[in-house]
Design an enzyme around this catalytic site. Structure first.
Site, PDB file in Angstrom:
ATOM      1  N   HIS A  82       0.843  -1.198   0.000  1.00  0.00           N
ATOM      2  CA  HIS A  82       0.000   0.000   0.000  1.00  0.00           C
ATOM      3  C   HIS A  82       0.876   1.245   0.000  1.00  0.00           C
ATOM      4  CE1 HIS A  82      -3.690   2.255   0.733  1.00  0.00           C
ATOM      5  NE2 HIS A  82      -2.921   3.077   1.418  1.00  0.00           N
ATOM      6  N   ASP A 161     -14.527   3.370   7.633  1.00  0.00           N
ATOM      7  CA  ASP A 161     -13.425   4.223   7.172  1.00  0.00           C
ATOM      8  C   ASP A 161     -13.922   5.174   6.086  1.00  0.00           C
ATOM      9  OD1 ASP A 161     -10.646   5.090   6.688  1.00  0.00           O
ATOM     10  OD2 ASP A 161     -10.993   4.092   4.768  1.00  0.00           O
ATOM     11  N   ARG A 168     -13.575  13.552   7.607  1.00  0.00           N
ATOM     12  CA  ARG A 168     -12.252  14.161   7.828  1.00  0.00           C
ATOM     13  C   ARG A 168     -11.902  15.111   6.682  1.00  0.00           C
ATOM     14  NH1 ARG A 168      -8.735   9.169   7.857  1.00  0.00           N
ATOM     15  NH2 ARG A 168      -7.025  10.637   7.941  1.00  0.00           N
ATOM     16  N   SER A 183      -6.852   4.237   9.250  1.00  0.00           N
ATOM     17  CA  SER A 183      -7.613   4.199   7.997  1.00  0.00           C
ATOM     18  C   SER A 183      -6.941   3.237   7.010  1.00  0.00           C
ATOM     19  CB  SER A 183      -7.675   5.619   7.419  1.00  0.00           C
ATOM     20  OG  SER A 183      -8.027   5.609   6.067  1.00  0.00           O
ATOM     21  N   LYS A 187      -8.065  -1.058   6.040  1.00  0.00           N
ATOM     22  CA  LYS A 187      -8.344  -1.580   4.698  1.00  0.00           C
ATOM     23  C   LYS A 187      -7.443  -2.769   4.381  1.00  0.00           C
ATOM     24  CE  LYS A 187      -8.129   2.659   3.192  1.00  0.00           C
ATOM     25  NZ  LYS A 187      -8.493   4.039   3.125  1.00  0.00           N
TER      26      LYS A 187
HETATM   27  N1  URA Z   1      -5.045   7.168   2.667  1.00  0.00           N
HETATM   28  C1  URA Z   1      -6.022   6.505   3.330  1.00  0.00           C
HETATM   29  O1  URA Z   1      -6.460   5.448   2.912  1.00  0.00           O
HETATM   30  N2  URA Z   1      -6.489   7.051   4.476  1.00  0.00           N
HETATM   31  C2  URA Z   1      -6.034   8.204   4.988  1.00  0.00           C
HETATM   32  O2  URA Z   1      -6.490   8.621   6.026  1.00  0.00           O
HETATM   33  C3  URA Z   1      -5.029   8.887   4.277  1.00  0.00           C
HETATM   34  C4  URA Z   1      -4.543   8.340   3.115  1.00  0.00           C
END
Ligand code: URA
Length: 433
Positions: A82, A161, A168, A183, A187
């Site tokens: 990621h 999220d 946010r 966050s 995932k």
């Molecule tokens: N990428 C994400 O998936 N979440 C965040 O909070 C910031 C960047």
């Protein structure tokens, strides 16, 4: 339990219990906690932070808000990767065929781009026919059979999220380390991989602008991964200028192909090989990083890396001929050269500005549901440290739009040219194991 008391507790700098964090996420999802109270708590977290336990609990509460992919029918240790988001970041396209060549199963879950940062899903969809919305069954079958598959995030993966991120985004609470870490990790955990390599970007085109902040984010995410029994490593890599030369979608696919051919730019080749090597080590194909790195260099040289990329395209329904004929990818109507008016050296290129300009040319989204133009983008002709003469082309903008004035102004200001040179930053700043 009352959300008012939880907000007050965090506002006063106290630790929240696991039950309180669960209560918050549950209430957010069932609508019993209104958005104004959820955002008040987010702001309190922004200022007072979360400790390791609270961050891990928030991560798990978000994981449990939706589906968790069950990859147990795939043999071996499944790896995923990621990136925290950058400009010209095509690393995922490169590492999938590389790591698959080591026999380690790559179960890649990717997202779309938003704002100045691009997304792997959009880049791959620039390839005619490429299907990213595989069913869970097809995804698992492809990883089992071919050691690689990529899928977009399904709607019900970490819905909490999605809801929190949307709040946010409009309340200036995105750039909080525990909120970003939970966050991203929620995932990745919900995606079911056993091993995760995180590419934490730092610099003008990244969320994290300083190396200290990026290292802290990397450490926080690695700790969450370890506490949930996932083999996790973070690479803190440079995003102080765009990665490679291409920023956009179709043009980034072409550049990824060049890396797989062995003709890639040094920055992205180094970062891709580093990340792929750690994925191969975590997945158990190698015990030593340098051995993995050398093997993967050989895979590029032998042509197997490119063959594997063609295979990935074919198994996901795309036309693999684009690997030999990138001109078959979407092409823009207009190509606008931006020239230098000075003599000197490129001192810096503001990556965020290049990302914003590419978005304005059609390559990105201002809002989540905007359509993008795969042919649009920017080619950087002169990178940091390179010499420029007056009237040299420093970059080329590609677009199908008929008005590019705003993008042109932004791009021209993004390049700082000085009399004396500036060395490009290190490609990799830290590795957090
Ligand atoms: N990428 C994400 O998936 N979440 C965040 O909070 C910031 C960047």
């Amino acid at each position: 339990m009352r959300i008012y008391d939880i907000i007050l507790k965090k506002r006063n700098g106290h630790e929240l219990s696991d039950e309180e964090i669960n209560f918050f996420i549950k209430g957010l999802m069932d609508g019993s906690i209104p958005d104004y109270q959820a955002t008040a708590l987010l702001m309190a977290i922004y200022f007072k932070g979360l400790n390791k336990r609270e961050t891990a609990q928030l991560t798990m509460s978000m994981v449990n808000s939706g589906d968790v992919l069950d990859l147990s029918s795939i043999e071996g240790l499944k790896v995923d990767k990621h990136s925290t988001g950058g400009v010209g970041d095509k690393i995922s396209l490169i590492i999938i065929p590389l790591v698959a060549s080591t026999g380690v199963p790559v179960a890649k879950i990717s997202g779309r781009g938003l704002g100045h940062t691009g997304g792997t899903v959009d880049k791959l969809e620039a390839i005619p026919g490429f299907k990213i919305d595989l069913s869970a069954e097809d995804f698992i079958n492809n990883v089992n059979e071919h050691k690689m598959a990529i899928v977009g995030q399904t709607a019900n993966l970490t819905p909490a999220d999605k809801k929190l991120y949307a709040l946010r985004d409009v309340t200036a609470t995105v750039d909080s380390i525990p909120l970003i870490a939970s966050s991203i990790m929620s995932k990745k955990i919900a995606s079911g991989a056993d091993c995760i390599v995180l590419d934490v970007k730092v610099g003008s085109g990244a969320f994290m602008k300083s190396i200290d902040e990026a290292v802290l984010l990397a450490e926080t995410m690695v700790e969450i991964g370890h506490s949930l029994n996932k083999r996790t490593i973070a690479v803190v890599s440079d995003m102080s200028q765009p990665l490679g030369h291409e920023v956009g979608n179709a043009n980034e696919v072409s550049e990824a192909i060049e890396v797989l051919r062995g003709n890639g730019a040094e920055d992205e080749t180094t970062i891709a090989l580093t990340i792929a090597s750690y994925m191969a080590v975590l997945g158990g194909a190698f015990s030593d990083f340098n051995e993995a790195y050398g093997y993967l260099q050989g895979i590029i040289k032998s042509g197997k890396a490119l063959d594997n990329f063609k295979k990935l395209i074919a198994i996901q329904g795309g036309n693999p001929d684009i690997a030999d004929h990138p001109e078959m990818l979407p092409q823009a109507k207009h190509h606008i050269e931006i020239k230098s008016s000075q003599i000197g050296y490129v001192n810096s290129i503001d990556a965020e500005s290049i990302g914003i300009a590419a978005m304005l040319l059609g390559a990105g989204r201002k809002r989540k549901n905007d359509l993008i133009d795969y042919a649009a983008g920017i080619t950087i002709k002169k990178k940091v440290g390179e010499k420029v003469d007056s009237n040299d082309t420093i970059c080329v903008m590609h677009t199908n739009l008929d008005n590019w004035d705003q993008a042109k102004d932004i791009v021209a200001k993004a390049f700082i040219i000085e009399k004396s040179g500036n060395k490009p930053a290190k490609y990799i700043h830290e590795i957090i194991q």
